[in-house]
Design an enzyme around this catalytic site. Structure first.
Site, PDB file in Angstrom:
ATOM      1  N   GLU A 191     -11.410   0.261  -2.880  1.00  0.00           N
ATOM      2  CA  GLU A 191     -10.795   0.737  -1.879  1.00  0.00           C
ATOM      3  C   GLU A 191      -9.455   1.540  -2.504  1.00  0.00           C
ATOM      4  O   GLU A 191      -9.509   1.571  -3.799  1.00  0.00           O
ATOM      5  CB  GLU A 191      -9.967  -0.230  -0.939  1.00  0.00           C
ATOM      6  CG  GLU A 191      -9.392  -1.324  -1.553  1.00  0.00           C
ATOM      7  CD  GLU A 191      -8.910  -2.755  -0.659  1.00  0.00           C
ATOM      8  OE1 GLU A 191      -9.420  -2.887   0.285  1.00  0.00           O
ATOM      9  OE2 GLU A 191      -8.171  -3.545  -1.274  1.00  0.00           O
ATOM     10  N   ASP A 219       0.867  -1.077  -0.131  1.00  0.00           N
ATOM     11  CA  ASP A 219       0.137  -0.072   0.034  1.00  0.00           C
ATOM     12  C   ASP A 219       1.002   1.128   0.170  1.00  0.00           C
ATOM     13  O   ASP A 219       0.675   2.039   0.908  1.00  0.00           O
ATOM     14  CB  ASP A 219      -0.959   0.118   1.282  1.00  0.00           C
ATOM     15  CG  ASP A 219      -1.626  -1.234   1.460  1.00  0.00           C
ATOM     16  OD1 ASP A 219      -2.189  -2.092   0.595  1.00  0.00           O
ATOM     17  OD2 ASP A 219      -1.809  -1.596   2.620  1.00  0.00           O
TER      18      ASP A 219
HETATM   19  O1  FUB Z   1      -3.062  -3.604   3.391  1.00  0.00           O
HETATM   20  C1  FUB Z   1      -4.431  -3.934   4.043  1.00  0.00           C
HETATM   21  C2  FUB Z   1      -5.384  -3.496   2.984  1.00  0.00           C
HETATM   22  O2  FUB Z   1      -4.944  -4.405   1.736  1.00  0.00           O
HETATM   23  C3  FUB Z   1      -5.267  -2.116   2.616  1.00  0.00           C
HETATM   24  O3  FUB Z   1      -5.843  -1.340   3.210  1.00  0.00           O
HETATM   25  C4  FUB Z   1      -6.183  -2.174   1.249  1.00  0.00           C
HETATM   26  O4  FUB Z   1      -6.013  -1.083   0.335  1.00  0.00           O
HETATM   27  C5  FUB Z   1      -5.462  -3.573   0.636  1.00  0.00           C
HETATM   28  O5  FUB Z   1      -4.266  -3.524  -0.025  1.00  0.00           O
END
Ligand code: FUB
Length: 356
Positions: free
Chosen positions: A257, A50
């Site tokens: 997301e 991320d």
């Molecule tokens: O790293 C945890 C979660 O996985 C992140 O918050 C999301 O965007 C995904 O990459």
């Protein structure tokens, strides 16, 4: 966050099928070769994911999640992503030596947090650095916290409570040319955006029906203190090419997301992950609050279930920061990477496929 697209432990050489466009995979299968990644992990001593990249003090700083293995099996809510602290990466220039800084913030030092420190971001204002991070509170509800430091790499000191009005996860903080700051955030499924679809907290995993509008990311302007919102977070409208809302059943385009915002030639580019179709896509608008119109794919699916990115300019060249699972072959143990990104003459972004 759903479970594996790739069986855990899958050997690197066999990760072909879901990582590539069908066409490319077909080509490679015909040729009998394994596709090669276009770029290598920035660091290998810790697992990182991320990546939110920024240029501070003339250097590139990357604010990643710090992936760890605590033995939790993959599930649809992302329980396997059980991170407990943050480490910042920095480099003088692309291709330069990457420094892994010490612990920037530990969950033990965040009074309100219970578990799961997910994708962070950072901002600078008046010589202070702000780390924005999501975590579940002691009741297992995601909120977004802020921690303040004197240096880009931290350490950061967390505020005692999450940002009032913050919900869900994956904050991205964008500084506009006029010095105003906006936070984009949210994520469905394990990101809990659906808990708030009535405006109140209702714990449900139910998504809108396929023929209803998909849940939208949130946007709020930050106050001068960088610790509170100017207004209650609003939905960020994302329309399709015909000006229609994107429906919940349109998994190729609906928001999942991993919000990110960048500005290019006066236009605002909002990019995000489509989750279970594993792409990073983008939409363009004329102001930070939207509306945005869907334009296309920034990054095709990568090795591993999640896809998450940032886009930043350094010395006149744009870069995409992203992650995959090249080092581990496991969804929850990722490694961050970077590669050049091109805006084409018509303002579109040239789609990147991370394997060739
Ligand atoms: O790293 C945890 C979660 O996985 C992140 O918050 C999301 O965007 C995904 O990459």
């Amino acid at each position: 966050m759903k479970s594996t697209l790739f069986p855990l432990g899958l050997a690197l050489a066999t990760f072909t099928l879901a990582c590539h466009s069908a066409e490319q995979t077909e080509e490679k299968k015909t040729e009998g070769e394994s596709p090669e990644p276009i770029s290598q992990p920035l660091v290998s001593e810790i697992y990182t994911a991320d990546p939110s990249a920024h240029v501070f003090e003339g250097k590139i700083y990357v604010y990643p999640s710090h992936d760890i293995d605590v033995g939790i099996p993959d599930d649809d809510l992302g329980s396997q992503y059980a991170m407990k602290d943050y480490r910042v990466l920095s480099m003088d220039k692309p291709g330069g030596e990457v420094q892994v800084h010490g612990v920037a913030l530990d969950i033990a030092d965040v009074p309100w947090a219970g578990r799961q420190m997910w994708a962070p971001d950072a901002a600078e204002k008046d010589g202070k650095y702000y780390l924005y991070f999501p975590a579940k509170d002691k009741e297992d509800i995601f909120h977004i916290g802020v921690a303040v430091g004197d240096k880009p790499e931290g350490p950061f000191v967390a505020e005692p409570e999450p940002i009032p009005g913050s919900i869900s996860m994956d904050p991205a903080v964008f500084q506009d040319d006029d010095g105003s700051y906006y936070m984009y955030f949210g994520g469905i499924w394990g990101g809990q955006l659906q808990y708030w679809s009535t405006g109140e907290l209702v714990k449900t995993e139910e998504q809108p029906a396929d023929n209803e509008p998909g849940l939208l990311p949130k946007v709020a302007q930050l106050n001068a203190d960088m610790k509170t919102f100017v207004q209650a977070p609003k939905d960020l409208q994302i329309w399709d090419e015909n000006g229609a809302v994107i429906l919940s059943g349109n998994h190729d385009k609906r928001f999942f997301e991993a919000s990110w915002m960048h500005k290019y030639e006066g236009k605002y580019y909002f990019s995000y992950s489509t989750g279970d179709t594993h792409k990073i896509v983008y939409a363009v608008g004329d102001n930070p609050f939207g509306p945005f119109t869907y334009k296309g794919v920034v990054l095709n699916p990568v090795q591993g279930w999640t896809n998450h990115h940032s886009i930043v300019e350094f010395e006149g060249q744009w870069y995409l920061f992203y992650h995959d699972t090249q080092l581990s072959g496991k969804n929850h143990l990722r490694n961050v990477k970077m590669t050049p990104l091109r805006h084409l003459d018509d303002g579109s972004i040239e789609t990147i496929t991370a394997y060739k």
